[in-house]
Scaffold this motif. Structure first.
Motif, PDB file in Angstrom:
ATOM      1  N   VAL A  53      14.465 -11.500   9.192  1.00  0.00           N
ATOM      2  CA  VAL A  53      14.127 -12.925   9.168  1.00  0.00           C
ATOM      3  C   VAL A  53      14.273 -13.438  10.586  1.00  0.00           C
ATOM      4  O   VAL A  53      15.380 -13.437  11.137  1.00  0.00           O
ATOM      5  CB  VAL A  53      15.044 -13.701   8.213  1.00  0.00           C
ATOM      6  CG1 VAL A  53      14.692 -15.185   8.241  1.00  0.00           C
ATOM      7  CG2 VAL A  53      14.926 -13.142   6.806  1.00  0.00           C
ATOM      8  N   PRO A  54      13.188 -13.866  11.216  1.00  0.00           N
ATOM      9  CA  PRO A  54      13.267 -14.252  12.630  1.00  0.00           C
ATOM     10  C   PRO A  54      14.073 -15.520  12.843  1.00  0.00           C
ATOM     11  O   PRO A  54      14.300 -16.304  11.926  1.00  0.00           O
ATOM     12  CB  PRO A  54      11.791 -14.452  13.020  1.00  0.00           C
ATOM     13  CG  PRO A  54      11.064 -14.642  11.737  1.00  0.00           C
ATOM     14  CD  PRO A  54      11.837 -13.932  10.685  1.00  0.00           C
ATOM     15  N   SER A  55      14.504 -15.706  14.080  1.00  0.00           N
ATOM     16  CA  SER A  55      15.328 -16.851  14.428  1.00  0.00           C
ATOM     17  C   SER A  55      14.629 -18.177  14.199  1.00  0.00           C
ATOM     18  O   SER A  55      15.267 -19.190  13.938  1.00  0.00           O
ATOM     19  CB  SER A  55      15.751 -16.769  15.898  1.00  0.00           C
ATOM     20  OG  SER A  55      16.507 -15.626  16.126  1.00  0.00           O
ATOM     21  N   ASN A  56      13.304 -18.177  14.302  1.00  0.00           N
ATOM     22  CA  ASN A  56      12.568 -19.431  14.107  1.00  0.00           C
ATOM     23  C   ASN A  56      12.313 -19.706  12.633  1.00  0.00           C
ATOM     24  O   ASN A  56      11.505 -20.562  12.294  1.00  0.00           O
ATOM     25  CB  ASN A  56      11.239 -19.391  14.869  1.00  0.00           C
ATOM     26  CG  ASN A  56      10.314 -18.281  14.370  1.00  0.00           C
ATOM     27  OD1 ASN A  56      10.644 -17.569  13.422  1.00  0.00           O
ATOM     28  ND2 ASN A  56       9.173 -18.132  15.009  1.00  0.00           N
ATOM     29  N   ALA A  57      13.015 -18.965  11.777  1.00  0.00           N
ATOM     30  CA  ALA A  57      12.925 -19.142  10.323  1.00  0.00           C
ATOM     31  C   ALA A  57      11.528 -18.884   9.782  1.00  0.00           C
ATOM     32  O   ALA A  57      11.150 -19.410   8.754  1.00  0.00           O
ATOM     33  CB  ALA A  57      13.408 -20.535   9.913  1.00  0.00           C
ATOM     34  N   GLY A  58      10.757 -18.076  10.502  1.00  0.00           N
ATOM     35  CA  GLY A  58       9.455 -17.672  10.005  1.00  0.00           C
ATOM     36  C   GLY A  58       9.616 -16.712   8.836  1.00  0.00           C
ATOM     37  O   GLY A  58      10.712 -16.448   8.374  1.00  0.00           O
ATOM     38  N   LYS A  59       8.502 -16.173   8.393  1.00  0.00           N
ATOM     39  CA  LYS A  59       8.578 -15.317   7.218  1.00  0.00           C
ATOM     40  C   LYS A  59       9.265 -13.999   7.545  1.00  0.00           C
ATOM     41  O   LYS A  59       9.204 -13.499   8.656  1.00  0.00           O
ATOM     42  CB  LYS A  59       7.184 -15.039   6.661  1.00  0.00           C
ATOM     43  CG  LYS A  59       6.240 -14.343   7.625  1.00  0.00           C
ATOM     44  CD  LYS A  59       4.920 -14.072   6.943  1.00  0.00           C
ATOM     45  CE  LYS A  59       3.946 -13.390   7.892  1.00  0.00           C
ATOM     46  NZ  LYS A  59       3.373 -14.357   8.846  1.00  0.00           N
ATOM     47  N   SER A  60       9.936 -13.443   6.559  1.00  0.00           N
ATOM     48  CA  SER A  60      10.584 -12.152   6.741  1.00  0.00           C
ATOM     49  C   SER A  60       9.516 -11.052   6.702  1.00  0.00           C
ATOM     50  O   SER A  60       8.480 -11.201   6.068  1.00  0.00           O
ATOM     51  CB  SER A  60      11.640 -11.922   5.668  1.00  0.00           C
ATOM     52  OG  SER A  60      11.061 -11.911   4.393  1.00  0.00           O
ATOM     53  N   THR A  61       9.802  -9.971   7.397  1.00  0.00           N
ATOM     54  CA  THR A  61       8.857  -8.869   7.515  1.00  0.00           C
ATOM     55  C   THR A  61       9.552  -7.567   7.172  1.00  0.00           C
ATOM     56  O   THR A  61      10.642  -7.301   7.681  1.00  0.00           O
ATOM     57  CB  THR A  61       8.299  -8.787   8.945  1.00  0.00           C
ATOM     58  OG1 THR A  61       7.752 -10.052   9.308  1.00  0.00           O
ATOM     59  CG2 THR A  61       7.190  -7.750   9.036  1.00  0.00           C
ATOM     60  N   ILE A 105       0.856  -1.181   0.000  1.00  0.00           N
ATOM     61  CA  ILE A 105       0.000   0.000   0.000  1.00  0.00           C
ATOM     62  C   ILE A 105       0.892   1.231   0.000  1.00  0.00           C
ATOM     63  O   ILE A 105       1.991   1.226   0.578  1.00  0.00           O
ATOM     64  CB  ILE A 105      -0.936  -0.029   1.220  1.00  0.00           C
ATOM     65  CG1 ILE A 105      -1.932  -1.181   1.063  1.00  0.00           C
ATOM     66  CG2 ILE A 105      -1.658   1.289   1.409  1.00  0.00           C
ATOM     67  CD1 ILE A 105      -2.787  -1.459   2.258  1.00  0.00           C
ATOM     68  N   LEU A 106       0.448   2.274  -0.660  1.00  0.00           N
ATOM     69  CA  LEU A 106       1.243   3.497  -0.819  1.00  0.00           C
ATOM     70  C   LEU A 106       1.771   3.994   0.526  1.00  0.00           C
ATOM     71  O   LEU A 106       1.022   4.144   1.485  1.00  0.00           O
ATOM     72  CB  LEU A 106       0.389   4.578  -1.473  1.00  0.00           C
ATOM     73  CG  LEU A 106       1.099   5.870  -1.841  1.00  0.00           C
ATOM     74  CD1 LEU A 106       2.168   5.621  -2.900  1.00  0.00           C
ATOM     75  CD2 LEU A 106       0.105   6.916  -2.318  1.00  0.00           C
ATOM     76  N   GLY A 107       3.084   4.195   0.576  1.00  0.00           N
ATOM     77  CA  GLY A 107       3.703   4.717   1.791  1.00  0.00           C
ATOM     78  C   GLY A 107       4.060   3.660   2.816  1.00  0.00           C
ATOM     79  O   GLY A 107       4.567   3.987   3.898  1.00  0.00           O
ATOM     80  N   PRO A 125       6.217  -3.693   1.871  1.00  0.00           N
ATOM     81  CA  PRO A 125       5.477  -4.853   1.340  1.00  0.00           C
ATOM     82  C   PRO A 125       4.992  -5.761   2.456  1.00  0.00           C
ATOM     83  O   PRO A 125       5.704  -5.992   3.432  1.00  0.00           O
ATOM     84  CB  PRO A 125       6.523  -5.565   0.474  1.00  0.00           C
ATOM     85  CG  PRO A 125       7.600  -4.563   0.228  1.00  0.00           C
ATOM     86  CD  PRO A 125       7.616  -3.682   1.430  1.00  0.00           C
ATOM     87  N   LYS A 126       3.785  -6.282   2.288  1.00  0.00           N
ATOM     88  CA  LYS A 126       3.217  -7.228   3.236  1.00  0.00           C
ATOM     89  C   LYS A 126       3.018  -8.559   2.514  1.00  0.00           C
ATOM     90  O   LYS A 126       2.376  -8.613   1.461  1.00  0.00           O
ATOM     91  CB  LYS A 126       1.876  -6.726   3.770  1.00  0.00           C
ATOM     92  CG  LYS A 126       1.227  -7.651   4.797  1.00  0.00           C
ATOM     93  CD  LYS A 126      -0.114  -7.145   5.256  1.00  0.00           C
ATOM     94  CE  LYS A 126      -1.211  -7.588   4.320  1.00  0.00           C
ATOM     95  NZ  LYS A 126      -2.565  -7.280   4.842  1.00  0.00           N
ATOM     96  N   LEU A 127       3.571  -9.628   3.084  1.00  0.00           N
ATOM     97  CA  LEU A 127       3.482 -10.932   2.443  1.00  0.00           C
ATOM     98  C   LEU A 127       2.044 -11.435   2.449  1.00  0.00           C
ATOM     99  O   LEU A 127       1.395 -11.490   3.487  1.00  0.00           O
ATOM    100  CB  LEU A 127       4.380 -11.948   3.164  1.00  0.00           C
ATOM    101  CG  LEU A 127       4.373 -13.352   2.594  1.00  0.00           C
ATOM    102  CD1 LEU A 127       5.035 -13.383   1.218  1.00  0.00           C
ATOM    103  CD2 LEU A 127       5.084 -14.323   3.538  1.00  0.00           C
ATOM    104  N   LEU A 128       1.554 -11.790   1.255  1.00  0.00           N
ATOM    105  CA  LEU A 128       0.225 -12.385   1.149  1.00  0.00           C
ATOM    106  C   LEU A 128       0.315 -13.906   1.146  1.00  0.00           C
ATOM    107  O   LEU A 128      -0.427 -14.593   1.839  1.00  0.00           O
ATOM    108  CB  LEU A 128      -0.485 -11.912  -0.123  1.00  0.00           C
ATOM    109  CG  LEU A 128      -0.861 -10.435  -0.192  1.00  0.00           C
ATOM    110  CD1 LEU A 128      -1.438 -10.102  -1.561  1.00  0.00           C
ATOM    111  CD2 LEU A 128      -1.843 -10.076   0.910  1.00  0.00           C
TER     112      LEU A 128
END
Lengths: 115, 111
Positions: free
Chosen positions: B92-100, A38-40, A43-46
């Motif tokens: 990337v968290p230590s539990n190898a979960g998804k990156s944020t 979303i603008l601004g 990225p959010k993983l879907l």
């Protein structure tokens, strides 16, 4: 090597209509991601695929969003019906293996406007 | 909520100056990655730093990681107008979960 290909680049639809996006990852990349940006915001993983299986779809609004990667190569993301708040850039990314020390390669994205 | 948060939200500097942006995160990580996004484009991977590393260099980029403070910084030296972009950290968290991803720092380098 060719990058991640996405189409279309832009799409404008009315709310309640449906839309589909296509992604072709880099050849040989087993992991494929769809992100919503979303603008601004970041990225959010879907959804994340490993070959043709879903690894993570915890943030995918499953009542209206669906995605598939039937042959473990290209992928489609569909929204049906679209809402105004779905206006965003939809980014596809791929990585060689599903690993925590791998970089993701991104496509240029599809900019969706819902009016 | 997002794992990584960048600071500042926006940064404007003159060409030739250095640019520093920071990323803070909440839980323990395996690694942290920095990406650049030019306007209207996808993200480009810049550098990855593992949790057992403290500093990493790549060309004009220098990344530091302080796991005790749960923070990282990205330094771009001798900035150029072409460095104008948004910069994101992804943890990337230590539990190898998804990156944020965080919400990014928008850098403007004026010629």
């Amino acid at each position: 090597e060719a990058g991640v290909a996405q189409s279309p680049r832009y799409k404008i639809i009315e709310k309640r209509q449906s839309v589909a996006f296509w992604c072709n990852p880099i050849s040989g990349h087993a992991t494929l991601y769809w992100y919503q940006q979303i603008l601004g915001q970041g990225p959010k993983l879907l959804i994340q695929f490993q070959n043709n299986g879903v690894v993570d779809d915890s943030q995918l609004p499953k009542d209206r969003f669906s995605a598939e990667r039937l042959k473990g190569v290209d992928s489609t993301l569909k929204i049906q019906p679209a809402k105004l708040e779905d206006s965003a850039v939809y980014l596809c990314a791929s990585s060689f293996i599903r690993g925590i020390n791998t970089e993701a390669f991104f496509g240029q994205g599809t900019r969706l406007t819902v009016v | 909520s997002q794992q990584g948060e960048e600071d500042p939200q926006a940064l404007s500097i003159q060409e030739g100056e250095n640019a520093t942006m920071n990323c803070s995160y909440k839980t323990s990580i395996n690694n942290l990655q920095w990406y650049r996004q030019n306007s209207g484009r996808g993200l480009v991977h810049l550098i990855l730093i593992r949790s057992n590393e403290r500093e990493k260099h790549s060309g004009r980029l220098r990344v530091t990681l302080d796991t005790s403070k749960k923070s990282s910084s990205l330094l771009i030296t001798a900035s150029r107008a072409a460095d104008t972009a948004s910069y994101f950290c992804a943890t990337v968290p230590s539990n190898a979960g998804k990156s944020t991803f965080g919400d990014g720092t928008t850098l403007t380098v004026k010629p």
